[in-house]
Design a protein around this motif. Sequence first.
Motif, mmCIF file in Angstrom:
data_model
loop_
_atom_site.group_PDB
_atom_site.id
_atom_site.type_symbol
_atom_site.label_atom_id
_atom_site.label_comp_id
_atom_site.label_asym_id
_atom_site.label_seq_id
_atom_site.Cartn_x
_atom_site.Cartn_y
_atom_site.Cartn_z
ATOM 1 N N ARG A 97 0.833 -1.209 0.000
ATOM 2 C CA ARG A 97 0.000 0.000 0.000
ATOM 3 C C ARG A 97 0.867 1.259 0.000
ATOM 4 N N ILE A 98 2.029 1.170 0.634
ATOM 5 C CA ILE A 98 2.955 2.310 0.598
ATOM 6 C C ILE A 98 3.494 2.483 -0.811
ATOM 7 N N LEU A 99 3.853 1.369 -1.453
ATOM 8 C CA LEU A 99 4.446 1.441 -2.785
ATOM 9 C C LEU A 99 3.439 1.866 -3.846
ATOM 10 N N ASP A 100 2.152 1.466 -3.685
ATOM 11 C CA ASP A 100 1.194 1.869 -4.719
ATOM 12 C C ASP A 100 0.553 3.221 -4.431
ATOM 13 N N GLY A 101 0.957 3.864 -3.323
ATOM 14 C CA GLY A 101 0.535 5.231 -3.070
ATOM 15 C C GLY A 101 -0.730 5.376 -2.257
ATOM 16 N N LEU B 20 -1.178 4.347 0.734
ATOM 17 C CA LEU B 20 -0.761 4.661 2.101
ATOM 18 C C LEU B 20 0.427 5.604 2.001
ATOM 19 N N PRO B 21 0.219 6.906 2.146
ATOM 20 C CA PRO B 21 1.303 7.870 1.921
ATOM 21 C C PRO B 21 2.445 7.710 2.922
ATOM 22 N N VAL B 22 3.603 8.199 2.536
ATOM 23 C CA VAL B 22 4.766 8.221 3.417
ATOM 24 C C VAL B 22 4.560 9.278 4.497
ATOM 25 N N ARG B 23 5.083 9.003 5.682
ATOM 26 C CA ARG B 23 5.019 9.886 6.855
ATOM 27 C C ARG B 23 3.641 9.914 7.497
ATOM 28 N N VAL B 24 2.838 8.880 7.253
ATOM 29 C CA VAL B 24 1.547 8.750 7.936
ATOM 30 C C VAL B 24 1.772 7.996 9.234
ATOM 31 N N ARG B 25 1.201 8.506 10.312
ATOM 32 C CA ARG B 25 1.360 7.856 11.617
ATOM 33 C C ARG B 25 0.480 6.617 11.686
ATOM 34 N N MET B 26 1.079 5.511 12.051
ATOM 35 C CA MET B 26 0.376 4.229 12.109
ATOM 36 C C MET B 26 -0.361 4.077 13.434
ATOM 37 N N GLY C 135 5.558 6.970 18.623
ATOM 38 C CA GLY C 135 4.836 6.061 17.755
ATOM 39 C C GLY C 135 5.623 5.670 16.517
ATOM 40 N N SER C 136 4.877 5.178 15.512
ATOM 41 C CA SER C 136 5.483 4.706 14.260
ATOM 42 C C SER C 136 4.803 5.379 13.075
ATOM 43 N N TRP C 137 5.572 5.593 12.012
ATOM 44 C CA TRP C 137 5.020 6.204 10.820
ATOM 45 C C TRP C 137 5.638 5.560 9.586
ATOM 46 N N THR C 138 4.908 5.628 8.476
ATOM 47 C CA THR C 138 5.346 4.985 7.237
ATOM 48 C C THR C 138 6.555 5.705 6.646
ATOM 49 N N ALA C 139 7.362 4.939 5.893
ATOM 50 C CA ALA C 139 8.588 5.484 5.307
ATOM 51 C C ALA C 139 8.912 4.690 4.042
ATOM 52 N N LEU C 140 9.889 5.168 3.306
ATOM 53 C CA LEU C 140 10.442 4.434 2.173
ATOM 54 C C LEU C 140 11.877 4.073 2.508
ATOM 55 N N ALA D 129 -6.622 0.893 -8.191
ATOM 56 C CA ALA D 129 -5.542 1.743 -7.708
ATOM 57 C C ALA D 129 -4.389 0.931 -7.167
ATOM 58 N N SER D 130 -4.699 -0.277 -6.641
ATOM 59 C CA SER D 130 -3.624 -1.082 -6.068
ATOM 60 C C SER D 130 -2.808 -1.785 -7.122
ATOM 61 N N LEU D 131 -3.264 -1.732 -8.380
ATOM 62 C CA LEU D 131 -2.582 -2.461 -9.433
ATOM 63 C C LEU D 131 -1.553 -1.608 -10.168
ATOM 64 N N ILE D 132 -1.491 -0.330 -9.850
ATOM 65 C CA ILE D 132 -0.578 0.559 -10.554
ATOM 66 C C ILE D 132 0.702 0.682 -9.767
ATOM 67 N N PRO D 133 1.833 0.172 -10.272
ATOM 68 C CA PRO D 133 3.075 0.230 -9.515
ATOM 69 C C PRO D 133 3.561 1.666 -9.364
ATOM 70 N N ALA D 134 4.181 1.948 -8.228
ATOM 71 C CA ALA D 134 4.674 3.304 -7.961
ATOM 72 C C ALA D 134 6.104 3.485 -8.403
ATOM 73 N N LEU D 135 6.819 2.390 -8.679
ATOM 74 C CA LEU D 135 8.243 2.502 -9.004
ATOM 75 C C LEU D 135 8.497 2.274 -10.479
#
Length: 472
Positions: free
Chosen positions: A32-36, A38-44, A81-86, A466-472
């Motif tokens: 979900r992070i890679l396909d966008g 779940l954005p980066v820097r979102v608090r889990m 806490g924890s947050w998303t990252a790349l 939306a989950s089928l479109i690769p972000a990289l």
Amino acid sequence: MNLSAGQLARLVEVPVDARPYYRALAGAVRDRILDGRLPVRVRMPAERQLAEALGVSRTTVTTAYDRLRGQGYLESRQGAGSWTALPDPSACADNPWITSDDDGLVPLHAAAPAASGYLGEAFAHAGANYHRFTLGMGYDPVGLPELREAVAARYTARGLATRPDQIIVTTGAQQAIHLLMTLCAGSGDPVVMESPTYPHAIDLARTRSARIVPVGVPADGRHLDLLVSAVRQSGARLAYLIPDFQNPTGHLMGAEDRAALVAACRRHDVTLIVDETWAELAIDDLEQPPPTAAFDTDGRVVSVGSASKLWWGGLRIGWVRGTAALARRLAVQRAPVDIASALFEQLAVARLFDRVEETRAERRRTLAASRAALVDVLRREVPEWSFRVPSGGGSLWVRLGAPIATPLSEAAAAAGVRLAPGPWFGIDGTLENHLRLPFTQPPEVLVDAVRRVAAARGTAGRRPRASLIPAL
């Protein structure tokens, strides 16, 4: 931005029967992070809250969070806490090829055959002769003389006259490609590569901060004009290709195209790295073209070989065939890394070259049986998928008919099978509608694995687009 436990639980959509659940949960969050979505820097959400929302133990969520932190997709600070990252692209914690042997998944992500039956005798020979070298230093930066002689003799037998001083032994083909990329590609330099291609070669070019110039490989084989145009228009001075049973498509380049490609490289002053890792693994009865370097007249074609596919990956022995001057330069370049390859394995591989034809026959029998089983089960279980059957190599390049490779791989992992989705082999994270399926496992393993994947594909196909479109 904060994400509630309920929101994340709806977003990840992990099946309740996924096993192991923590791995499926971590994989879903990562995707979900890679396909966008779940954005980066979102608090889990807190572990306890997410466990309640998912109906699992807190230990399961804690283990999933730990896995994400180790892969670089989650950052945490005590009290905050924890947050998303790349992850850092240079780190290998999330390298999809580095897996644990105890994860219980059928390893269809790697096209690596089991050890040859001739390996035991070769090890016994190496053990019996090891003492002859103990009075010396124990290492030679260019490689054991008798192994270099064996490699050179094999090239000569294949139609490319070669002297031992043109060979340098490396710690696997991976090190060979690394040394050549380091020598020939600098930051910002264009490097022509096929797409799809060997993923680790892509990683090495990126490590050098090179500018990769991708050339598509159509379903009906390479189009030479595309390669030549890419070389001419990009101004590249380096190209990396796999002419022999290309990984992952299995295409075999003909002799005329090899000659034309080398001629184009000569006109445009391009060094051509030719990866021959799969060259000895023809399955069908065919007349194989000579090595690409046989068409070279000025030392610009550099060949890379390996013992990994013909005999066993655990040997970690590869080689480079070029000019004698190049072999000496590479020996100096490797000195700060490992100085030389392990002597015992070199002795074993030198012995195995005495059995090269027997080993090729052995591989033909086993790979042909596995290829037939894989083709048959795919046509029965997933007739909507399409592929061509290669005449050699170790894998099928399967077209799925929809861009679902990543979610399919996630669903397959929950069903106990690890897959290699198309984006792993693409220059820009494309090829989401493809999957590489190796036929290097025994037939019964392949049949069971495909049946599991076929049963899981419905879950992947129902995911939001939306989950089928690769972000990289």
